[in-house]
Write a protein that holds these residues in place. Structure first.
Motif, PDB file in Angstrom:
ATOM      1  N   GLU A 125       0.649  -1.170  -0.059  1.00  0.00           N
ATOM      2  CA  GLU A 125      -0.043   0.302   0.100  1.00  0.00           C
ATOM      3  C   GLU A 125       0.897   1.221  -0.015  1.00  0.00           C
ATOM      4  OE1 GLU A 125      -2.830   0.116   3.291  1.00  0.00           O
ATOM      5  OE2 GLU A 125      -3.845  -1.932   2.547  1.00  0.00           O
ATOM      6  N   LEU A 126       2.026   1.294   0.685  1.00  0.00           N
ATOM      7  CA  LEU A 126       2.957   2.426   0.854  1.00  0.00           C
ATOM      8  C   LEU A 126       3.606   2.563  -0.600  1.00  0.00           C
ATOM      9  CD1 LEU A 126       4.472   1.533   4.136  1.00  0.00           C
ATOM     10  CD2 LEU A 126       3.096   3.686   3.605  1.00  0.00           C
ATOM     11  N   THR A 127       3.902   1.367  -1.099  1.00  0.00           N
ATOM     12  CA  THR A 127       4.556   1.574  -2.531  1.00  0.00           C
ATOM     13  C   THR A 127       3.709   2.057  -3.636  1.00  0.00           C
ATOM     14  OG1 THR A 127       6.116  -0.271  -2.039  1.00  0.00           O
ATOM     15  CG2 THR A 127       5.904   0.330  -4.437  1.00  0.00           C
ATOM     16  N   GLU A 128       2.642   1.682  -3.332  1.00  0.00           N
ATOM     17  CA  GLU A 128       1.326   2.161  -4.244  1.00  0.00           C
ATOM     18  C   GLU A 128       1.085   3.550  -4.312  1.00  0.00           C
ATOM     19  OE1 GLU A 128      -3.458   1.277  -4.272  1.00  0.00           O
ATOM     20  OE2 GLU A 128      -2.453  -0.636  -4.564  1.00  0.00           O
ATOM     21  N   ARG A 129       1.000   3.916  -3.083  1.00  0.00           N
ATOM     22  CA  ARG A 129       0.947   5.407  -2.893  1.00  0.00           C
ATOM     23  C   ARG A 129       2.189   6.291  -3.347  1.00  0.00           C
ATOM     24  NH1 ARG A 129      -1.765   9.873  -3.184  1.00  0.00           N
ATOM     25  NH2 ARG A 129      -1.400  11.354  -1.393  1.00  0.00           N
ATOM     26  N   MET A 130       3.355   5.679  -3.173  1.00  0.00           N
ATOM     27  CA  MET A 130       4.317   6.431  -3.700  1.00  0.00           C
ATOM     28  C   MET A 130       4.395   6.557  -5.245  1.00  0.00           C
ATOM     29  SD  MET A 130       7.461   4.672  -1.315  1.00  0.00           S
ATOM     30  CE  MET A 130       8.845   5.588  -2.057  1.00  0.00           C
ATOM     31  N   GLU A 131       4.055   5.375  -5.759  1.00  0.00           N
ATOM     32  CA  GLU A 131       3.906   5.432  -7.346  1.00  0.00           C
ATOM     33  C   GLU A 131       2.797   6.491  -7.681  1.00  0.00           C
ATOM     34  OE1 GLU A 131       3.342   1.171  -7.874  1.00  0.00           O
ATOM     35  OE2 GLU A 131       5.435   0.774  -7.862  1.00  0.00           O
ATOM     36  N   ALA A 132       1.655   6.562  -7.005  1.00  0.00           N
ATOM     37  CA  ALA A 132       0.550   7.568  -7.482  1.00  0.00           C
ATOM     38  C   ALA A 132       1.277   8.877  -7.263  1.00  0.00           C
ATOM     39  CB  ALA A 132      -0.490   7.264  -6.356  1.00  0.00           C
ATOM     40  N   LEU A 133       1.881   9.135  -6.323  1.00  0.00           N
ATOM     41  CA  LEU A 133       2.593  10.475  -6.077  1.00  0.00           C
ATOM     42  C   LEU A 133       3.449  10.875  -7.148  1.00  0.00           C
ATOM     43  CD1 LEU A 133       2.806  10.593  -2.355  1.00  0.00           C
ATOM     44  CD2 LEU A 133       1.236  11.847  -3.467  1.00  0.00           C
ATOM     45  N   LEU A 134       4.164   9.814  -7.434  1.00  0.00           N
ATOM     46  CA  LEU A 134       5.267  10.045  -8.661  1.00  0.00           C
ATOM     47  C   LEU A 134       4.621  10.247 -10.006  1.00  0.00           C
ATOM     48  CD1 LEU A 134       8.164  10.137  -9.904  1.00  0.00           C
ATOM     49  CD2 LEU A 134       8.025   7.781  -9.742  1.00  0.00           C
ATOM     50  N   ASN A 135       3.547   9.444 -10.263  1.00  0.00           N
ATOM     51  CA  ASN A 135       2.760   9.698 -11.547  1.00  0.00           C
ATOM     52  C   ASN A 135       1.937  11.129 -11.443  1.00  0.00           C
ATOM     53  OD1 ASN A 135       3.063   7.424 -12.705  1.00  0.00           O
ATOM     54  ND2 ASN A 135       1.432   6.360 -11.629  1.00  0.00           N
ATOM     55  N   ASP A 136       1.625  11.673 -10.292  1.00  0.00           N
ATOM     56  CA  ASP A 136       0.952  12.946 -10.050  1.00  0.00           C
ATOM     57  C   ASP A 136       1.967  13.917 -10.607  1.00  0.00           C
ATOM     58  OD1 ASP A 136      -1.442  12.025  -9.480  1.00  0.00           O
ATOM     59  OD2 ASP A 136      -1.321  12.297  -7.218  1.00  0.00           O
ATOM     60  N   ALA A 137       3.278  14.046 -10.032  1.00  0.00           N
ATOM     61  CA  ALA A 137       4.379  14.739 -10.272  1.00  0.00           C
ATOM     62  C   ALA A 137       4.833  14.701 -11.852  1.00  0.00           C
ATOM     63  CB  ALA A 137       5.410  14.440  -9.503  1.00  0.00           C
ATOM     64  N   ASP A 138       4.736  13.583 -12.221  1.00  0.00           N
ATOM     65  CA  ASP A 138       5.299  13.657 -13.921  1.00  0.00           C
ATOM     66  C   ASP A 138       4.113  14.037 -14.612  1.00  0.00           C
ATOM     67  OD1 ASP A 138       7.516  12.049 -13.307  1.00  0.00           O
ATOM     68  OD2 ASP A 138       6.699  10.225 -13.753  1.00  0.00           O
TER      69      ASP A 138
END
Length: 183
Positions: free
Chosen positions: A165-178
């Motif tokens: 779940e933490l990794t999924e959230r990190m990836e979502a934040l990265l996608n938002d930034a990208d």
């Protein structure tokens, strides 16, 4: 010239390795302060789980390094020296910056709070005398967990959330930034 990191190790890191890495980082910080005698930015990525150096953390790190450099440019702060380290315990950067430590800390707190990836960055500011400025020095509360309203330290200590779940959230934040083109 900025130095960005690629080619992650994806190594599993043990607690003794993390503790040794923290000690080595503190030693590097003190050596930099002795050599440069100006404000020091020490930048790492918040990376839960046993793998601290991954494609995900490298991408988050590179966003952070760009954001710090952009902040310095906008603020008129000269970066005198910079070094990036690719380590199994996670990417790290040291930047000796010609600016007042309090102003740098306030600006980096704002960056951590307002950038889509800011919650995933650990930007420490050290005075030329070696004092680490903290959020509490500016009457700010501890940072919150990525997934709930508790403090991040409490959730990390209790291992309150599954790593996936933490990794999924990190990836979502990265996608938002990208997708936002965030600097």
């Amino acid at each position: 010239m900025p130095m960005y990191l690629s080619s992650a190790s994806n190594a599993v890191v043990t607690l003794p390795q993390l503790l040794a890495s923290r000690d080595a980082r503190q030693k590097r910080q003190q050596e930099w302060l002795a050599r440069h005698a100006i404000t020091l930015i020490s930048f790492t990525v918040v990376a839960p789980g046993p793998v601290k150096d991954s494609v995900l953390t490298r991408r988050i790190f590179n966003h952070g390094l760009r954001a710090i450099r952009h902040l310095a440019e906008l603020s008129g702060w000269e970066i005198k020296h910079q070094n990036c380290l690719a380590q199994a315990t996670g990417p790290e950067a040291l930047l000796a910056i010609n600016a007042l430590p309090g102003a740098v800390k306030q600006a980096t707190i704002e960056l951590e709070q307002n950038h889509p990836l800011g919650r995933l960055w650990d930007i420490d500011i050290l005075t030329p005398q070696g004092e680490i400025l903290s959020r509490s020095d500016f009457a700010l509360p501890a940072r919150l967990c990525l997934l709930c309203e508790k403090t991040a330290a409490v959730c990390a200590r209790e291992q309150a959330h599954p790593f996936a779940e933490l990794t999924e959230r990190m990836e979502a934040l990265l996608n938002d930034a990208d997708n936002s083109g965030a600097r």
